[in-house]
Design a protein around this motif. Sequence first.
Motif, mmCIF file in Angstrom:
data_model
loop_
_atom_site.group_PDB
_atom_site.id
_atom_site.type_symbol
_atom_site.label_atom_id
_atom_site.label_comp_id
_atom_site.label_asym_id
_atom_site.label_seq_id
_atom_site.Cartn_x
_atom_site.Cartn_y
_atom_site.Cartn_z
ATOM 1 N N LEU A 238 34.352 40.366 13.115
ATOM 2 C CA LEU A 238 35.301 39.663 12.253
ATOM 3 C C LEU A 238 36.673 39.540 12.903
ATOM 4 O O LEU A 238 37.345 38.514 12.773
ATOM 5 C CB LEU A 238 35.419 40.393 10.913
ATOM 6 C CG LEU A 238 36.161 39.671 9.797
ATOM 7 C CD1 LEU A 238 35.441 38.386 9.413
ATOM 8 C CD2 LEU A 238 36.291 40.587 8.581
ATOM 9 N N ASP A 239 37.076 40.561 13.619
ATOM 10 C CA ASP A 239 38.402 40.562 14.242
ATOM 11 C C ASP A 239 38.344 40.366 15.755
ATOM 12 O O ASP A 239 39.349 40.556 16.447
ATOM 13 C CB ASP A 239 39.136 41.872 13.914
ATOM 14 C CG ASP A 239 39.362 42.043 12.416
ATOM 15 O OD1 ASP A 239 39.754 41.046 11.780
ATOM 16 O OD2 ASP A 239 39.137 43.143 11.897
ATOM 17 N N ALA A 240 37.180 39.995 16.254
ATOM 18 C CA ALA A 240 37.028 39.782 17.697
ATOM 19 C C ALA A 240 37.637 38.444 18.104
ATOM 20 O O ALA A 240 37.825 37.543 17.290
ATOM 21 C CB ALA A 240 35.548 39.816 18.075
ATOM 22 N N SER A 241 37.946 38.313 19.385
ATOM 23 C CA SER A 241 38.407 37.031 19.902
ATOM 24 C C SER A 241 37.247 36.047 19.933
ATOM 25 O O SER A 241 36.069 36.435 19.893
ATOM 26 C CB SER A 241 38.956 37.208 21.313
ATOM 27 O OG SER A 241 37.908 37.578 22.208
ATOM 28 N N GLU A 242 37.576 34.766 20.006
ATOM 29 C CA GLU A 242 36.526 33.747 20.105
ATOM 30 C C GLU A 242 35.666 33.979 21.350
ATOM 31 O O GLU A 242 34.451 33.797 21.303
ATOM 32 C CB GLU A 242 37.144 32.353 20.144
ATOM 33 C CG GLU A 242 37.720 31.889 18.822
ATOM 34 C CD GLU A 242 38.068 30.412 18.828
ATOM 35 O OE1 GLU A 242 37.551 29.680 19.690
ATOM 36 O OE2 GLU A 242 38.849 29.990 17.957
ATOM 37 N N MET A 243 36.301 34.383 22.446
ATOM 38 C CA MET A 243 35.552 34.603 23.687
ATOM 39 C C MET A 243 34.536 35.733 23.516
ATOM 40 O O MET A 243 33.366 35.597 23.899
ATOM 41 C CB MET A 243 36.502 34.919 24.835
ATOM 42 C CG MET A 243 35.802 35.175 26.163
ATOM 43 S SD MET A 243 36.953 35.452 27.526
ATOM 44 C CE MET A 243 37.706 33.820 27.647
ATOM 45 N N GLU A 244 34.968 36.844 22.925
ATOM 46 C CA GLU A 244 34.045 37.966 22.759
ATOM 47 C C GLU A 244 32.896 37.606 21.827
ATOM 48 O O GLU A 244 31.726 37.862 22.133
ATOM 49 C CB GLU A 244 34.780 39.193 22.232
ATOM 50 C CG GLU A 244 33.853 40.395 22.046
ATOM 51 C CD GLU A 244 34.545 41.608 21.457
ATOM 52 O OE1 GLU A 244 33.858 42.649 21.321
ATOM 53 O OE2 GLU A 244 35.742 41.521 21.138
ATOM 54 N N ALA A 245 33.219 37.006 20.694
ATOM 55 C CA ALA A 245 32.169 36.637 19.745
ATOM 56 C C ALA A 245 31.201 35.634 20.371
ATOM 57 O O ALA A 245 29.979 35.740 20.199
ATOM 58 C CB ALA A 245 32.793 36.065 18.477
ATOM 59 N N SER A 246 31.737 34.648 21.104
ATOM 60 C CA SER A 246 30.895 33.633 21.732
ATOM 61 C C SER A 246 29.977 34.254 22.775
ATOM 62 O O SER A 246 28.777 33.918 22.848
ATOM 63 C CB SER A 246 31.768 32.558 22.369
ATOM 64 O OG SER A 246 32.564 31.902 21.415
ATOM 65 N N ASN A 247 30.501 35.140 23.595
ATOM 66 C CA ASN A 247 29.681 35.773 24.632
ATOM 67 C C ASN A 247 28.590 36.646 24.023
ATOM 68 O O ASN A 247 27.452 36.669 24.515
ATOM 69 C CB ASN A 247 30.565 36.597 25.567
ATOM 70 C CG ASN A 247 31.414 35.726 26.470
ATOM 71 O OD1 ASN A 247 31.098 34.563 26.717
ATOM 72 N ND2 ASN A 247 32.516 36.271 26.963
ATOM 73 N N ARG A 248 28.912 37.364 22.958
ATOM 74 C CA ARG A 248 27.905 38.192 22.290
ATOM 75 C C ARG A 248 26.805 37.312 21.699
ATOM 76 O O ARG A 248 25.612 37.631 21.791
ATOM 77 C CB ARG A 248 28.564 39.009 21.190
ATOM 78 C CG ARG A 248 29.572 40.038 21.669
ATOM 79 C CD ARG A 248 28.905 41.217 22.309
ATOM 80 N NE ARG A 248 29.880 42.255 22.645
ATOM 81 C CZ ARG A 248 29.583 43.417 23.210
ATOM 82 N NH1 ARG A 248 28.313 43.682 23.517
ATOM 83 N NH2 ARG A 248 30.515 44.304 23.482
ATOM 84 N N ALA A 249 27.202 36.207 21.079
ATOM 85 C CA ALA A 249 26.215 35.303 20.483
ATOM 86 C C ALA A 249 25.352 34.643 21.555
ATOM 87 O O ALA A 249 24.131 34.496 21.388
ATOM 88 C CB ALA A 249 26.918 34.243 19.647
ATOM 89 N N ALA A 250 25.964 34.238 22.667
ATOM 90 C CA ALA A 250 25.205 33.597 23.748
ATOM 91 C C ALA A 250 24.192 34.569 24.342
ATOM 92 O O ALA A 250 23.050 34.190 24.640
ATOM 93 C CB ALA A 250 26.159 33.094 24.822
ATOM 94 N N SER A 251 24.588 35.828 24.488
ATOM 95 C CA SER A 251 23.663 36.834 25.013
ATOM 96 C C SER A 251 22.488 37.034 24.069
ATOM 97 O O SER A 251 21.323 37.097 24.502
ATOM 98 C CB SER A 251 24.420 38.152 25.218
ATOM 99 O OG SER A 251 23.543 39.169 25.664
ATOM 100 N N ALA A 252 22.780 37.103 22.777
ATOM 101 C CA ALA A 252 21.703 37.253 21.802
ATOM 102 C C ALA A 252 20.780 36.038 21.810
ATOM 103 O O ALA A 252 19.551 36.167 21.738
ATOM 104 C CB ALA A 252 22.301 37.463 20.411
ATOM 105 N N LEU A 253 21.361 34.848 21.925
ATOM 106 C CA LEU A 253 20.574 33.625 21.917
ATOM 107 C C LEU A 253 19.635 33.561 23.116
ATOM 108 O O LEU A 253 18.461 33.189 22.982
ATOM 109 C CB LEU A 253 21.502 32.417 21.929
ATOM 110 C CG LEU A 253 20.805 31.059 21.887
ATOM 111 C CD1 LEU A 253 20.382 30.739 20.463
ATOM 112 C CD2 LEU A 253 21.709 29.964 22.412
#
Length: 327
Positions: A238-253
């Motif tokens: 919720l409080d992560a940067s866009e870069m961190e959230a995006s990288n985590r989501a891309a890794s999961a994907l």
Amino acid sequence: MESYASRTTLKAGIVGAGIAGASCAGTLAAAGWEVDVFDKARGAGGRLSTRHIEQGWATLGSPFISAKRDPFRSQLRDWVRQGWLAPVRGGIWQGRATLSWAQAQLQNHYRPTIEPSQLVRRVMGNARLHPLSRVSALQPRTIILENGEVRGDFDCVICSVPTPQAIPMLDALPLLRERLTDVRYRPVWSFLMRWDGGPAADVIKFDDHLLDLAVRQTSDGPGLWAVHSSHEFAETYLDASEMEASNRAASALMGLLGLPWPVEIEASHLWRYARPETSVGGFWLGDRENRVALIGDGIAGVGVERAWESGLRLAQVLIQSKEELAV
């Protein structure tokens, strides 16, 4: 003071240009009301807003519009006839690469064939939209903008923003504000991503606790997708940067799809108030004495259908009240 019944043209001020505000505004305007809609964004849409990209448009908001009953089911069929929507059929897969994929169905679900923000603007009809107009406070029959401008003498002021955003506006209306304190929302991160490979699908429903859904965006070639996180993922980041959230989501994907090559991330957005976990109940919440009302999914419940019907029902009551008073 001029009475509500004697006024030749009634005036409504609406805060929020999402589907609830648009539905209310369009219905009132069609009945002859003078309607002004104020929104902090650059245009209409709310969670049906549009992201313009190089070759067209995409949406990071609600991927589908669905209907469970009339009157919204009939409304969606009308929008299909007008060429604004198309039913979702085929190309829907559920699962993950490490287990298996299975075909799935989405009943009574539709995808916009025009920009979702344009659809919402058309629903608004002849109402006047004031973009980039952030509202700081609501008072009886009055809207106060953040720049200090005071817009008063409305016959009704209507707020259609998520309840956590409405609460700070309601200091002068404590009876309404207190009714909202128990409403809770759950967030969603959404991403525009490109990749090659994965199932030959238009919609992917993940069996996973991190990512929920991927929807192919057809206006910019076959490789662009809108990926929506789970609520749990969004609450964790919720409080992560866009870069961190995006990288985590891309890794999961990549793991869920079994992709050998990295995913390209083009955009991301945190919908902090994506889905109400609780709601007030009913279609609207009103302060009759001060002529202020609240609508939207935080009042009426989850989904585009409930938000649209919330705006419609309040508008119908206001129109009928005028007709009864004039008799």
